[in-house]
Scaffold this motif. Structure first.
Motif, short mmCIF file in Angstrom:
data_model
loop_
_atom_site.label_atom_id
_atom_site.label_comp_id
_atom_site.label_asym_id
_atom_site.label_seq_id
_atom_site.Cartn_x
_atom_site.Cartn_y
_atom_site.Cartn_z
N TRP A 123 -2.98 2.04 -10.72
CA TRP A 123 -4.20 1.52 -10.12
C TRP A 123 -4.53 0.10 -10.54
O TRP A 123 -5.34 -0.57 -9.89
N ASN A 124 -3.94 -0.40 -11.62
CA ASN A 124 -4.23 -1.77 -12.05
C ASN A 124 -3.44 -2.81 -11.27
O ASN A 124 -3.63 -4.02 -11.48
N SER A 125 -2.56 -2.38 -10.36
CA SER A 125 -1.80 -3.33 -9.53
C SER A 125 -2.74 -4.03 -8.56
O SER A 125 -3.74 -3.47 -8.12
N ARG A 126 -2.38 -5.23 -8.17
CA ARG A 126 -3.26 -6.03 -7.31
C ARG A 126 -3.28 -5.55 -5.86
O ARG A 126 -4.26 -5.75 -5.16
N LEU A 127 -2.20 -4.94 -5.40
CA LEU A 127 -2.17 -4.46 -4.02
C LEU A 127 -1.44 -3.13 -3.97
O LEU A 127 -0.27 -3.03 -4.36
N TYR A 144 -4.62 -11.22 -0.71
CA TYR A 144 -3.75 -11.20 -1.89
C TYR A 144 -3.45 -12.62 -2.37
O TYR A 144 -3.48 -12.91 -3.57
N SER A 192 -16.96 -2.14 -7.16
CA SER A 192 -16.06 -1.65 -6.12
C SER A 192 -16.76 -1.61 -4.77
O SER A 192 -17.98 -1.52 -4.68
N ASP A 244 -8.28 -12.59 -8.04
CA ASP A 244 -8.97 -11.69 -8.96
C ASP A 244 -9.34 -10.35 -8.32
O ASP A 244 -9.89 -9.47 -8.98
N GLU A 294 -14.38 3.77 -12.21
CA GLU A 294 -14.87 2.40 -12.02
C GLU A 294 -16.38 2.35 -11.90
O GLU A 294 -17.04 3.35 -11.62
N LYS A 340 -14.58 -6.61 -7.73
CA LYS A 340 -13.24 -6.55 -8.34
C LYS A 340 -12.26 -5.64 -7.60
O LYS A 340 -11.06 -5.89 -7.60
N TYR A 341 -12.78 -4.56 -6.99
CA TYR A 341 -11.89 -3.57 -6.40
C TYR A 341 -12.32 -3.28 -4.96
O TYR A 341 -13.43 -2.78 -4.73
N HIS A 371 -8.55 -6.77 -6.65
CA HIS A 371 -7.59 -5.68 -6.52
C HIS A 371 -7.84 -4.97 -5.19
O HIS A 371 -8.97 -4.62 -4.87
#
Length: 391
Positions: free
Chosen positions: A29-33, A110, A61, A115, A56, A89-90, A117
Protein backbone atom coordinates in the motif's frame (compact mmCIF):
# COMPACT_ATOMS: atom_id res chain seq x y z
CA UNK A 1 -14.92 18.97 -3.86
CA UNK A 2 -17.26 19.28 -0.88
CA UNK A 3 -19.74 17.00 -2.62
CA UNK A 4 -17.06 14.35 -3.22
CA UNK A 5 -15.89 14.50 0.41
CA UNK A 6 -19.47 14.16 1.65
CA UNK A 7 -20.09 11.08 -0.50
CA UNK A 8 -16.76 9.62 0.61
CA UNK A 9 -17.35 10.10 4.35
CA UNK A 10 -20.88 8.70 4.13
CA UNK A 11 -19.67 5.55 2.37
CA UNK A 12 -16.75 5.15 4.76
CA UNK A 13 -19.03 5.32 7.79
CA UNK A 14 -21.07 2.35 6.53
CA UNK A 15 -18.11 0.03 5.92
CA UNK A 16 -17.77 -3.08 8.09
CA UNK A 17 -14.15 -4.07 8.77
CA UNK A 18 -14.73 -7.35 10.61
CA UNK A 19 -13.96 -9.40 7.49
CA UNK A 20 -11.24 -8.35 5.03
CA UNK A 21 -10.39 -10.08 1.77
CA UNK A 22 -7.22 -12.14 1.31
CA UNK A 23 -5.60 -9.68 -1.12
CA UNK A 24 -5.57 -6.76 1.31
CA UNK A 25 -2.48 -7.90 3.20
CA UNK A 26 -0.61 -8.78 0.00
CA UNK A 27 -0.80 -5.28 -1.49
CA UNK A 28 2.16 -2.95 -0.98
CA UNK A 29 0.00 0.00 0.00
CA UNK A 30 2.94 2.40 0.38
CA UNK A 31 3.58 2.28 -3.40
CA UNK A 32 2.80 5.47 -5.29
CA UNK A 33 0.54 3.84 -7.88
CA UNK A 34 -1.50 0.68 -7.37
CA UNK A 35 -3.95 -0.93 -9.78
CA UNK A 36 -6.47 -3.47 -8.47
CA UNK A 37 -8.35 -5.44 -11.10
CA UNK A 38 -10.95 -8.17 -10.81
CA UNK A 39 -14.28 -9.39 -12.09
CA UNK A 40 -17.45 -7.55 -11.22
CA UNK A 41 -18.85 -8.26 -7.77
CA UNK A 42 -15.77 -9.68 -6.02
CA UNK A 43 -15.38 -6.84 -3.49
CA UNK A 44 -12.81 -4.34 -4.78
CA UNK A 45 -14.70 -1.24 -3.59
CA UNK A 46 -15.25 -2.62 -0.10
CA UNK A 47 -11.57 -3.54 0.22
CA UNK A 48 -10.48 0.02 -0.60
CA UNK A 49 -12.82 1.59 1.94
CA UNK A 50 -11.81 -0.96 4.56
CA UNK A 51 -8.15 -0.10 4.01
CA UNK A 52 -8.84 3.59 4.56
CA UNK A 53 -10.85 2.91 7.70
CA UNK A 54 -8.30 0.50 9.15
CA UNK A 55 -5.02 2.24 8.38
CA UNK A 56 -5.38 5.88 7.39
CA UNK A 57 -6.65 9.23 8.59
CA UNK A 58 -9.98 10.10 6.98
CA UNK A 59 -8.78 13.64 6.23
CA UNK A 60 -5.63 12.43 4.47
CA UNK A 61 -7.58 10.25 2.03
CA UNK A 62 -10.25 10.66 -0.60
CA UNK A 63 -12.29 7.90 -2.21
CA UNK A 64 -14.27 8.67 -5.36
CA UNK A 65 -15.98 6.75 -8.12
CA UNK A 66 -15.01 7.69 -11.66
CA UNK A 67 -18.55 7.10 -12.93
CA UNK A 68 -19.91 9.94 -10.74
CA UNK A 69 -21.94 12.64 -12.49
CA UNK A 70 -19.44 15.07 -10.96
CA UNK A 71 -17.04 14.18 -13.75
CA UNK A 72 -19.41 15.39 -16.43
CA UNK A 73 -17.94 18.88 -15.80
CA UNK A 74 -14.70 18.08 -13.97
CA UNK A 75 -11.66 15.96 -14.70
CA UNK A 76 -9.95 13.41 -12.53
CA UNK A 77 -6.71 15.32 -12.76
CA UNK A 78 -8.37 18.55 -11.58
CA UNK A 79 -9.74 16.76 -8.53
CA UNK A 80 -6.40 15.14 -7.78
CA UNK A 81 -4.60 18.49 -8.08
CA UNK A 82 -7.06 20.25 -5.74
CA UNK A 83 -6.84 17.39 -3.25
CA UNK A 84 -3.04 17.53 -3.40
CA UNK A 85 -3.08 21.30 -2.65
CA UNK A 86 -5.21 20.55 0.42
CA UNK A 87 -2.36 18.31 1.66
CA UNK A 88 -4.19 15.15 0.61
CA UNK A 89 -1.98 12.08 0.58
CA UNK A 90 -4.01 9.08 -0.61
CA UNK A 91 -6.40 9.16 -3.57
CA UNK A 92 -8.58 6.14 -4.32
CA UNK A 93 -10.34 6.08 -7.71
CA UNK A 94 -12.95 3.36 -8.17
CA UNK A 95 -14.52 2.22 -11.47
CA UNK A 96 -11.74 4.08 -13.27
CA UNK A 97 -12.36 2.22 -16.53
CA UNK A 98 -15.63 4.14 -16.93
CA UNK A 99 -13.71 7.40 -17.32
CA UNK A 100 -12.47 8.12 -20.83
CA UNK A 101 -8.69 8.44 -21.16
CA UNK A 102 -8.26 7.54 -17.51
CA UNK A 103 -4.75 6.18 -17.95
CA UNK A 104 -3.46 9.46 -19.42
CA UNK A 105 -4.75 11.48 -16.47
CA UNK A 106 -3.51 8.96 -13.90
CA UNK A 107 -0.09 9.14 -15.55
CA UNK A 108 -0.22 12.95 -15.21
CA UNK A 109 -1.02 12.57 -11.50
CA UNK A 110 1.90 10.22 -11.04
CA UNK A 111 4.33 12.47 -12.90
CA UNK A 112 3.18 15.89 -11.60
CA UNK A 113 1.96 15.17 -8.05
CA UNK A 114 4.88 13.21 -6.56
CA UNK A 115 3.59 13.30 -2.97
CA UNK A 116 0.25 11.73 -3.86
CA UNK A 117 -0.35 7.99 -3.51
CA UNK A 118 -2.89 6.72 -6.04
CA UNK A 119 -4.94 3.51 -6.02
CA UNK A 120 -7.26 2.77 -8.94
CA UNK A 121 -9.69 -0.09 -9.44
CA UNK A 122 -12.05 -1.22 -12.14
CA UNK A 123 -14.81 -3.78 -12.32
CA UNK A 124 -13.72 -4.57 -15.86
CA UNK A 125 -10.37 -6.33 -15.99
CA UNK A 126 -10.35 -5.50 -19.67
CA UNK A 127 -10.09 -1.73 -19.96
CA UNK A 128 -7.98 -1.23 -16.88
CA UNK A 129 -5.42 -3.75 -18.07
CA UNK A 130 -5.43 -2.22 -21.54
CA UNK A 131 -4.78 1.23 -20.13
CA UNK A 132 -2.10 0.03 -17.76
CA UNK A 133 -0.18 -1.71 -20.51
CA UNK A 134 -0.37 1.40 -22.68
CA UNK A 135 0.78 4.05 -20.23
CA UNK A 136 1.47 2.83 -16.73
CA UNK A 137 3.29 -0.49 -16.94
CA UNK A 138 6.56 0.95 -15.58
CA UNK A 139 4.84 2.87 -12.81
CA UNK A 140 2.06 0.71 -11.38
CA UNK A 141 1.93 -2.35 -9.17
CA UNK A 142 -0.94 -4.46 -10.52
CA UNK A 143 -3.00 -6.87 -8.41
CA UNK A 144 -6.01 -9.02 -9.26
CA UNK A 145 -8.73 -9.81 -6.73
CA UNK A 146 -10.40 -13.20 -7.12
CA UNK A 147 -13.71 -14.28 -5.60
CA UNK A 148 -13.91 -15.72 -2.10
CA UNK A 149 -12.26 -19.00 -1.17
CA UNK A 150 -13.91 -21.56 1.12
CA UNK A 151 -11.61 -20.36 3.93
CA UNK A 152 -12.83 -16.78 3.47
CA UNK A 153 -16.42 -17.95 3.31
CA UNK A 154 -16.03 -19.70 6.67
CA UNK A 155 -14.42 -16.64 8.23
CA UNK A 156 -17.12 -14.39 6.82
CA UNK A 157 -20.11 -16.48 7.84
CA UNK A 158 -18.90 -18.05 11.10
CA UNK A 159 -16.52 -15.39 12.41
CA UNK A 160 -13.60 -17.83 12.48
CA UNK A 161 -9.99 -16.74 11.91
CA UNK A 162 -8.70 -19.48 9.64
CA UNK A 163 -5.34 -18.71 8.00
CA UNK A 164 -4.42 -19.82 4.45
CA UNK A 165 -3.07 -23.36 4.27
CA UNK A 166 -0.09 -24.05 1.95
CA UNK A 167 -0.62 -26.66 -0.74
CA UNK A 168 2.10 -28.83 0.85
CA UNK A 169 0.01 -29.07 4.02
CA UNK A 170 -3.17 -29.80 2.10
CA UNK A 171 -1.70 -32.75 0.17
CA UNK A 172 -0.25 -34.20 3.39
CA UNK A 173 -3.60 -33.74 5.16
CA UNK A 174 -1.83 -31.50 7.70
CA UNK A 175 -4.54 -28.98 8.51
CA UNK A 176 -7.08 -28.68 11.31
CA UNK A 177 -10.47 -27.03 11.36
CA UNK A 178 -11.68 -25.47 14.62
CA UNK A 179 -13.92 -27.52 16.89
CA UNK A 180 -16.81 -25.26 15.90
CA UNK A 181 -16.75 -26.88 12.43
CA UNK A 182 -17.08 -30.64 13.08
CA UNK A 183 -18.73 -31.32 9.70
CA UNK A 184 -17.44 -29.16 6.82
CA UNK A 185 -19.40 -30.72 3.95
CA UNK A 186 -22.74 -28.89 4.46
CA UNK A 187 -20.83 -25.59 4.62
CA UNK A 188 -18.86 -26.59 1.53
CA UNK A 189 -22.07 -27.19 -0.41
CA UNK A 190 -23.38 -23.78 0.63
CA UNK A 191 -20.11 -22.23 -0.51
CA UNK A 192 -20.33 -23.86 -3.93
CA UNK A 193 -23.83 -22.50 -4.47
CA UNK A 194 -23.26 -18.89 -3.46
CA UNK A 195 -20.00 -18.30 -1.59
CA UNK A 196 -17.68 -17.11 -4.37
CA UNK A 197 -19.26 -13.65 -4.40
CA UNK A 198 -19.19 -11.54 -1.18
CA UNK A 199 -22.70 -10.18 -1.82
CA UNK A 200 -24.28 -13.64 -1.40
CA UNK A 201 -26.17 -12.49 1.71
CA UNK A 202 -28.14 -9.87 -0.19
CA UNK A 203 -31.71 -10.51 -1.28
CA UNK A 204 -32.30 -12.10 -4.70
CA UNK A 205 -28.66 -13.17 -4.93
CA UNK A 206 -28.96 -15.03 -8.23
CA UNK A 207 -30.84 -12.13 -9.81
CA UNK A 208 -28.03 -9.80 -8.73
CA UNK A 209 -25.44 -12.24 -10.07
CA UNK A 210 -27.32 -12.42 -13.37
CA UNK A 211 -27.10 -8.63 -13.54
CA UNK A 212 -23.34 -8.83 -12.97
CA UNK A 213 -22.98 -11.30 -15.84
CA UNK A 214 -25.20 -9.22 -18.13
CA UNK A 215 -23.25 -6.03 -17.40
CA UNK A 216 -20.03 -7.85 -18.22
CA UNK A 217 -21.41 -9.17 -21.52
CA UNK A 218 -23.38 -6.06 -22.53
CA UNK A 219 -21.05 -3.29 -21.35
CA UNK A 220 -17.54 -4.33 -20.31
CA UNK A 221 -16.54 -6.61 -23.17
CA UNK A 222 -18.27 -4.66 -25.99
CA UNK A 223 -16.73 -1.39 -24.74
CA UNK A 224 -13.27 -2.90 -24.53
CA UNK A 225 -13.45 -4.57 -27.94
CA UNK A 226 -15.47 -1.85 -29.72
CA UNK A 227 -18.38 -4.22 -30.32
CA UNK A 228 -21.98 -3.34 -31.12
CA UNK A 229 -25.15 -4.44 -29.32
CA UNK A 230 -25.68 -7.37 -31.67
CA UNK A 231 -22.30 -8.74 -30.64
CA UNK A 232 -23.29 -8.78 -26.97
CA UNK A 233 -26.17 -11.08 -27.91
CA UNK A 234 -23.69 -13.47 -29.49
CA UNK A 235 -21.58 -13.36 -26.33
CA UNK A 236 -24.65 -14.37 -24.34
CA UNK A 237 -25.31 -17.26 -26.71
CA UNK A 238 -21.71 -18.33 -26.39
CA UNK A 239 -21.87 -18.30 -22.58
CA UNK A 240 -25.08 -20.33 -22.79
CA UNK A 241 -23.28 -22.93 -24.93
CA UNK A 242 -20.27 -23.00 -22.61
CA UNK A 243 -22.40 -23.32 -19.45
CA UNK A 244 -24.17 -26.39 -20.82
CA UNK A 245 -21.06 -28.03 -22.26
CA UNK A 246 -18.29 -27.53 -19.69
CA UNK A 247 -15.79 -28.92 -19.26
CA UNK A 248 -15.16 -29.34 -22.96
CA UNK A 249 -12.46 -29.09 -25.56
CA UNK A 250 -13.28 -26.02 -27.68
CA UNK A 251 -14.00 -26.51 -31.36
CA UNK A 252 -13.96 -22.96 -32.70
CA UNK A 253 -15.38 -23.85 -36.10
CA UNK A 254 -18.35 -25.72 -34.63
CA UNK A 255 -19.07 -23.00 -32.08
CA UNK A 256 -18.72 -20.34 -34.78
CA UNK A 257 -21.44 -22.00 -36.83
CA UNK A 258 -23.69 -22.11 -33.77
CA UNK A 259 -23.42 -18.35 -33.12
CA UNK A 260 -22.83 -17.28 -36.76
CA UNK A 261 -19.27 -15.94 -36.55
CA UNK A 262 -15.94 -17.15 -37.93
CA UNK A 263 -13.59 -19.30 -35.86
CA UNK A 264 -11.11 -16.46 -35.35
CA UNK A 265 -13.80 -14.30 -33.79
CA UNK A 266 -14.81 -17.16 -31.51
CA UNK A 267 -11.21 -17.39 -30.30
CA UNK A 268 -11.27 -13.66 -29.51
CA UNK A 269 -14.54 -14.05 -27.60
CA UNK A 270 -12.98 -16.74 -25.43
CA UNK A 271 -10.08 -14.42 -24.58
CA UNK A 272 -12.42 -11.58 -23.64
CA UNK A 273 -14.63 -13.79 -21.49
CA UNK A 274 -11.66 -15.27 -19.66
CA UNK A 275 -10.20 -11.84 -18.89
CA UNK A 276 -13.62 -10.67 -17.70
CA UNK A 277 -13.78 -13.49 -15.15
CA UNK A 278 -16.59 -15.53 -16.72
CA UNK A 279 -14.66 -18.57 -17.92
CA UNK A 280 -11.33 -20.29 -17.24
CA UNK A 281 -9.30 -22.16 -19.82
CA UNK A 282 -7.13 -25.09 -18.74
CA UNK A 283 -3.94 -25.17 -20.76
CA UNK A 284 -1.24 -27.70 -21.46
CA UNK A 285 2.24 -27.14 -19.97
CA UNK A 286 5.77 -28.12 -20.94
CA UNK A 287 8.18 -30.06 -18.73
CA UNK A 288 9.08 -26.89 -16.81
CA UNK A 289 5.42 -26.13 -16.02
CA UNK A 290 5.34 -23.19 -18.39
CA UNK A 291 1.74 -22.87 -19.54
CA UNK A 292 1.33 -23.16 -23.30
CA UNK A 293 -1.19 -21.45 -25.58
CA UNK A 294 -2.94 -24.69 -26.45
CA UNK A 295 -6.16 -25.05 -24.45
CA UNK A 296 -7.29 -28.49 -23.27
CA UNK A 297 -10.60 -27.69 -21.55
CA UNK A 298 -12.89 -24.75 -20.88
CA UNK A 299 -14.69 -24.21 -17.55
CA UNK A 300 -16.91 -21.54 -16.06
CA UNK A 301 -14.69 -19.44 -13.81
CA UNK A 302 -16.14 -20.57 -10.48
CA UNK A 303 -18.65 -23.07 -9.00
CA UNK A 304 -21.22 -20.42 -8.10
CA UNK A 305 -21.51 -19.49 -11.77
CA UNK A 306 -22.18 -23.17 -12.49
CA UNK A 307 -25.36 -22.96 -10.39
CA UNK A 308 -26.32 -19.57 -11.79
CA UNK A 309 -25.87 -20.50 -15.45
CA UNK A 310 -26.98 -24.12 -15.54
CA UNK A 311 -30.70 -23.36 -15.24
CA UNK A 312 -30.91 -26.45 -13.01
CA UNK A 313 -28.59 -28.43 -10.77
CA UNK A 314 -25.17 -28.47 -12.48
CA UNK A 315 -23.43 -31.68 -13.46
CA UNK A 316 -21.65 -32.89 -10.34
CA UNK A 317 -18.46 -33.93 -12.15
CA UNK A 318 -18.15 -30.53 -13.80
CA UNK A 319 -18.87 -28.79 -10.50
CA UNK A 320 -16.07 -30.66 -8.74
CA UNK A 321 -13.48 -29.92 -11.42
CA UNK A 322 -14.55 -26.29 -11.64
CA UNK A 323 -14.22 -25.86 -7.88
CA UNK A 324 -10.76 -27.43 -7.80
CA UNK A 325 -9.48 -25.34 -10.72
CA UNK A 326 -11.03 -22.12 -9.41
CA UNK A 327 -9.43 -22.53 -5.99
CA UNK A 328 -6.02 -23.77 -7.14
CA UNK A 329 -5.24 -21.31 -9.94
CA UNK A 330 -5.05 -18.33 -7.54
CA UNK A 331 -1.74 -19.36 -5.96
CA UNK A 332 -0.54 -22.11 -8.30
CA UNK A 333 0.20 -22.85 -11.93
CA UNK A 334 -2.43 -25.40 -12.92
CA UNK A 335 -2.17 -27.32 -16.18
CA UNK A 336 -3.91 -30.19 -17.90
CA UNK A 337 -2.61 -33.61 -16.90
CA UNK A 338 -1.81 -36.05 -19.72
CA UNK A 339 -3.03 -38.99 -17.60
CA UNK A 340 -5.59 -37.45 -15.26
CA UNK A 341 -7.38 -34.15 -14.54
CA UNK A 342 -4.87 -31.57 -13.29
CA UNK A 343 -1.13 -31.08 -12.97
CA UNK A 344 0.46 -28.71 -10.42
CA UNK A 345 4.25 -28.52 -10.12
CA UNK A 346 4.80 -32.20 -10.91
CA UNK A 347 1.84 -33.39 -8.84
CA UNK A 348 -1.11 -35.09 -10.54
CA UNK A 349 -4.65 -34.70 -9.21
CA UNK A 350 -7.65 -36.86 -10.09
CA UNK A 351 -10.93 -35.29 -8.95
CA UNK A 352 -14.06 -37.31 -8.22
CA UNK A 353 -16.65 -38.47 -5.70
CA UNK A 354 -16.18 -40.52 -2.54
CA UNK A 355 -16.10 -43.78 -4.54
CA UNK A 356 -13.35 -42.60 -6.89
CA UNK A 357 -10.60 -45.23 -7.34
CA UNK A 358 -6.84 -44.72 -7.65
CA UNK A 359 -6.53 -46.61 -10.93
CA UNK A 360 -5.75 -43.56 -13.14
CA UNK A 361 -2.83 -42.45 -10.98
CA UNK A 362 -1.40 -45.86 -10.00
CA UNK A 363 1.60 -45.45 -12.30
CA UNK A 364 2.09 -41.75 -11.55
CA UNK A 365 4.66 -40.42 -9.13
CA UNK A 366 3.17 -37.81 -6.77
CA UNK A 367 -0.40 -38.70 -7.69
CA UNK A 368 -3.38 -37.72 -5.53
CA UNK A 369 -7.08 -38.53 -5.54
CA UNK A 370 -9.27 -35.59 -4.60
CA UNK A 371 -12.63 -36.79 -3.31
CA UNK A 372 -15.79 -34.85 -2.79
CA UNK A 373 -18.23 -35.90 -0.05
CA UNK A 374 -15.57 -37.00 2.46
CA UNK A 375 -14.73 -35.18 5.68
CA UNK A 376 -11.09 -36.20 6.06
CA UNK A 377 -8.24 -37.60 4.01
CA UNK A 378 -5.67 -40.35 4.37
CA UNK A 379 -2.31 -40.85 2.61
CA UNK A 380 -2.79 -39.60 -0.98
CA UNK A 381 -6.56 -39.21 -0.71
CA UNK A 382 -7.60 -35.62 0.03
CA UNK A 383 -11.06 -34.09 0.55
CA UNK A 384 -12.01 -31.56 -2.12
CA UNK A 385 -13.10 -28.93 0.40
CA UNK A 386 -9.57 -28.80 1.86
CA UNK A 387 -8.28 -27.11 -1.30
CA UNK A 388 -10.60 -24.24 -0.46
CA UNK A 389 -8.27 -23.33 2.41
CA UNK A 390 -5.35 -22.43 0.12
CA UNK A 391 -6.02 -18.66 -0.11
Amino acid sequence: METLFEIYTNRLARVDTRFVRYLHDKIKWNSRLIVVTGARGVGKTTMLLQHIKLTESESDSLYLSADSIYFADNTLYEVASKFHKLNGKYLYIDEVHKYKNWSTEVKMMYDNLPDLHIVVTGSSVLDITKGTEADLSRRALIYNLEGMSFREYLNFTLGTDLKPVPLSNIISNSYVLPASIPHPIPLWMDYLKMGYYPFFREDDFYMRLDNVVNQTLEVDIPTYANMNVATSLKLKRLLFIIARSVPFKPNFSEIGRAIDVDRGTVADYFVYMEKAGLISRLRHANDKMVLLEKVDKVYLSNPTLCFAQSGEKPDVGNLRETAFYSLMRVNNKVASSPVSDFLIEGMTFEVGGKNKKHKQIESVENGYVVKDDIESGFLNTIPLWAFGLNY
